[in-house]
Design a protein around this motif. Structure first.
Motif, short mmCIF file in Angstrom:
data_model
loop_
_atom_site.label_atom_id
_atom_site.label_comp_id
_atom_site.label_asym_id
_atom_site.label_seq_id
_atom_site.Cartn_x
_atom_site.Cartn_y
_atom_site.Cartn_z
N ALA A 1 -11.06 0.81 1.43
CA ALA A 1 -10.06 1.88 1.48
C ALA A 1 -10.71 3.20 1.08
O ALA A 1 -11.75 3.21 0.42
N PRO A 2 -10.09 4.32 1.47
CA PRO A 2 -10.58 5.62 1.01
C PRO A 2 -10.51 5.72 -0.51
O PRO A 2 -9.80 4.96 -1.16
N LEU A 3 -11.23 6.66 -1.04
CA LEU A 3 -11.27 6.84 -2.48
C LEU A 3 -10.01 7.50 -3.01
O LEU A 3 -9.34 8.26 -2.31
N GLY A 4 -9.70 7.21 -4.27
CA GLY A 4 -8.67 7.93 -5.01
C GLY A 4 -7.29 7.86 -4.40
O GLY A 4 -6.84 6.81 -3.94
N LYS A 5 -6.60 9.00 -4.37
CA LYS A 5 -5.19 9.02 -3.98
C LYS A 5 -4.96 8.69 -2.52
O LYS A 5 -3.84 8.45 -2.10
N ARG A 6 -6.05 8.69 -1.71
CA ARG A 6 -5.91 8.33 -0.30
C ARG A 6 -6.00 6.82 -0.09
O ARG A 6 -6.04 6.34 1.03
N CYS A 7 -6.02 6.07 -1.16
CA CYS A 7 -6.19 4.62 -1.10
C CYS A 7 -5.00 3.92 -0.43
O CYS A 7 -5.17 2.91 0.25
N GLY A 8 -3.81 4.45 -0.65
CA GLY A 8 -2.61 3.95 0.02
C GLY A 8 -2.23 2.53 -0.34
O GLY A 8 -2.33 2.09 -1.49
N ILE A 9 -1.79 1.77 0.65
CA ILE A 9 -1.44 0.35 0.52
C ILE A 9 -2.65 -0.44 1.00
O ILE A 9 -3.02 -0.36 2.17
N SER A 10 -3.25 -1.21 0.10
CA SER A 10 -4.54 -1.81 0.43
C SER A 10 -4.62 -3.27 0.03
O SER A 10 -4.20 -3.64 -1.07
N PHE A 11 -5.21 -4.07 0.91
CA PHE A 11 -5.42 -5.49 0.67
C PHE A 11 -6.75 -5.74 -0.02
O PHE A 11 -7.77 -5.15 0.34
N ILE A 12 -6.72 -6.61 -1.01
CA ILE A 12 -7.91 -7.27 -1.53
C ILE A 12 -7.67 -8.75 -1.31
O ILE A 12 -6.88 -9.37 -2.03
N ILE A 54 -7.41 -10.89 -9.60
CA ILE A 54 -7.44 -9.42 -9.55
C ILE A 54 -6.82 -8.84 -10.81
O ILE A 54 -7.36 -7.90 -11.42
N GLN A 55 -5.68 -9.40 -11.23
CA GLN A 55 -5.03 -8.90 -12.44
C GLN A 55 -5.90 -9.10 -13.66
O GLN A 55 -6.03 -8.20 -14.51
N LYS A 56 -6.51 -10.26 -13.76
CA LYS A 56 -7.34 -10.57 -14.92
C LYS A 56 -8.59 -9.69 -14.97
O LYS A 56 -8.97 -9.21 -16.04
N SER A 58 -2.80 -14.71 -1.95
CA SER A 58 -2.43 -15.94 -2.66
C SER A 58 -2.19 -15.61 -4.12
O SER A 58 -2.64 -14.59 -4.64
N ASP A 59 -1.47 -16.50 -4.79
CA ASP A 59 -1.27 -16.33 -6.23
C ASP A 59 -2.60 -16.43 -6.97
O ASP A 59 -2.82 -15.75 -7.98
N PHE A 60 -3.51 -17.27 -6.48
CA PHE A 60 -4.83 -17.38 -7.08
C PHE A 60 -5.54 -16.03 -7.08
O PHE A 60 -6.04 -15.57 -8.12
N SER A 61 -5.58 -15.38 -5.93
CA SER A 61 -6.26 -14.08 -5.84
C SER A 61 -5.54 -13.03 -6.69
O SER A 61 -6.18 -12.19 -7.32
N LYS A 62 -4.22 -13.10 -6.72
CA LYS A 62 -3.46 -12.16 -7.55
C LYS A 62 -3.86 -12.30 -9.02
O LYS A 62 -4.11 -11.30 -9.71
#
Length: 356
Positions: free
Chosen positions: A93-104, A153-155, A146-150
Motif C-alpha cells: 500500500a502507499p505510505l502514510g495517510k494514503r494507505c486506505g483500506i489494505s489487506f495483509i 497481526i494484532q500481536k 483468517s482469525d489466525f492472521s488477525k
C-alpha cells in the motif's frame, strides 16, 4: 466517499492473492449501484480486466512496470489526485495517510525470517515487513483472511481490534474451470493411485516433507505441480528428482489441475504457514479428500474435513491416516466449509466496510 482499487493484481497471474482480488471485485461490482463511487485504474499491460458495470474504469494508458514504484508512488499520486481512499488487496500500500483500506493476508516474512536466506530473498523480506508495518500503522482499515492472521497481526503490530477485519477467501472460480487432459505416457497418473500437491513451491509449501516421506514410502506416488519462485528450496527439488515415485509436473493449467485433483488418491497440502490456503478448498469442491498440515490457519479453515499431518514430522502413513479418517457426517461437513468460505461473502463484507 470515493474509493480507488489498486489494480496491481490485474497485471499478475491469477493465483492466490490475485485470484481473491479479482473474484471479490467482480462480485463487489454487483453489489454497488451507479451512485457508489468506486473506481479502478487499469494499466495498459493489465492481463485480466472484467467487464464491470458499476466500478468505474480509469485507463492509465501506461504500463505498470515496477510494483514497488507503483504501490508506493504512482498509486498514491492517483489517490491524491482523485481525493480517493485506496483499496489494496496485495499486502502492499502507499505510505502514510494514503494507505486506505489494505489487506495483509499473512505476515509470513515477519514470522519466518529463516526462510529468506539469499540476497534477493532478504530484500523481498525487508520489503514485505516494511509494508506490513506501514499498513498496520496507517491503514484506515486493516483486512486479513483468517482469525489466525488477525491474531498474528494484532500481536506483532499492536493493531486495535476496531481497525482490523477478517474477510476470508473463496473457491467458486473453480466451478467454471473446464477439465483438461494431461500427458501421461508412463501411466504414472492412473486415477486413484497418486497423491497430488499444488503450490508455488515456496519454502512454506514444505516440499521437503514430501521429499522425506516419499523416500520412506516407495510404494506411494506423488505428483507435484507448480513453478519455482523466490523462497524455493533447490535442495528439495534435487532430492525429489531422484525419486522414482515422484513426478514433477512443472506448470499446469487450471483445467489440468482440476483433472489431477479429481483423479488423485488425495490432495496433499503440507504447508507449515498459511494465512488461508485456497487449494484444499478447490479439492473439496470436486469431491477429493484433503491432507493438510496441522499448522497456522489450516485447522481453523478446514476443521473436520481434513486429514491432518505434522508438517515437521513424516513419521506417519498417509494410507493408514486415510483409512482411519472419521467420515461421520463428512459430506455435510464439507458443504458447511464450502458454504462458509465464498467470494460472495467476501464481497459482501468488503461492501459493508465501504458503506460503514
Amino acid at each position: 466517499m470515493t474509493y480507488l482499487i489498486n489494480p496491481n493484481f490485474l497485471c499478475r497471474s491469477l493465483t492466490g492473492i490475485e485470484r481473491f482480488a479479482y473474484e471479490t471485485c467482480r462480485r463487489l461490482d454487483l453489489l454497488l449501484t451507479a451512485q457508489d463511487d468506486v473506481r479502478i485504474l487499469v494499466p495498459s499491460n493489465a492481463k485480466n480486466v472484467p467487464d464491470y458495470k458499476n466500478i468505474k474504469i480509469i485507463n492509465t494508458n501506461k504500463a505498470l512496470e515496477s510494483f514497488p514504484n507503483w504501490d508506493l508512488l504512482e498509486f498514491a499520486f492517483w489517490c491524491k489526485k482523485l481525493n480517493a481512499t485506496g483499496i489494496n488487496f496485495s499486502n502492499t500500500a502507499p505510505l502514510g495517510k494514503r494507505c486506505g483500506i489494505s489487506f495483509i493476508h499473512d505476515i509470513y516474512a515477519k514470522d519466518f525470517p529463516q526462510d529468506f536466506s539469499s540476497k534477493k530473498e532478504k530484500l523481498v523480506r525487508l520489503y514485505s515487513c516494511f509494508n506490513y508495518r506501514n499498513i498496520a500503522k496507517n491503514a484506515q482499515k486493516v483486512v486479513t483472511v483468517s482469525d489466525f492472521s488477525k491474531e498474528q497481526i494484532q500481536k506483532t503490530y499492536k493493531v486495535q481490534a476496531d481497525r482490523i477485519e477478517v474477510i476470508p477467501n473463496g473457491w467458486e472460480h473453480f466451478n467454471s474451470v473446464q477439465e483438461e487432459a494431461i500427458s501421461d505416457d508412463d501411466g504414472f497418473l492412473t486415477p486413484g493411485t497418486y497423491f497430488f500437491m499444488l503450490g508455488s513451491l515456496q519454502k512454506r509449501k514444505n516440499l521437503g516433507w514430501i521429499a522425506r516421506y516419499a523416500k520412506e514410502h516407495a510404494d506411494q506416488k506423488f505428483a507435484i505441480s507448480g513453478k519455482a519462485v523466490s523462497g524455493f528450496v533447490s535442495g528439495d527439488l534435487s532430492e525429489l528428482q531422484k525419486l522414482s515415485n515422484v513426478k514433477l509436473l512443472g506448470y499446469v493449467t487450471d483445467g489440468q489441475v482440476k483433472t489431477l485433483m479429481k483423479n488423485c488418491r488425495a490432495f496433499i497440502f503440507p504447508s507449515y504457514y498459511e494465512g488461508f490456503g485456497i487449494p484444499p478448498l478447490e479439492a473439496l469442491s470436486v469431491g477429493t479428500k484433503i491432507i493438510v498440515g496441522k499448522a497456522a490457519s489450516l485447522p481453523e479453515i478446514y476443521k473436520n474435513t481434513a486429514v491432518y499431518i505434522d508438517p515437521y514430522n513424516t513419521d506417519c502413513n498417509l494410507e493408514t491416516l486415510l483409512s482411519e479418517f472419521d467420515t461421520t457426517n463428512y459430506e455435510e461437513n464439507v458443504q458447511q466449509v464450502l458454504s462458509e468460505y465464498s467470494y460472495d461473502k467476501a464481497a459482501q463484507k468488503l461492501y459493508n466496510i465501504l458503506k460503514a
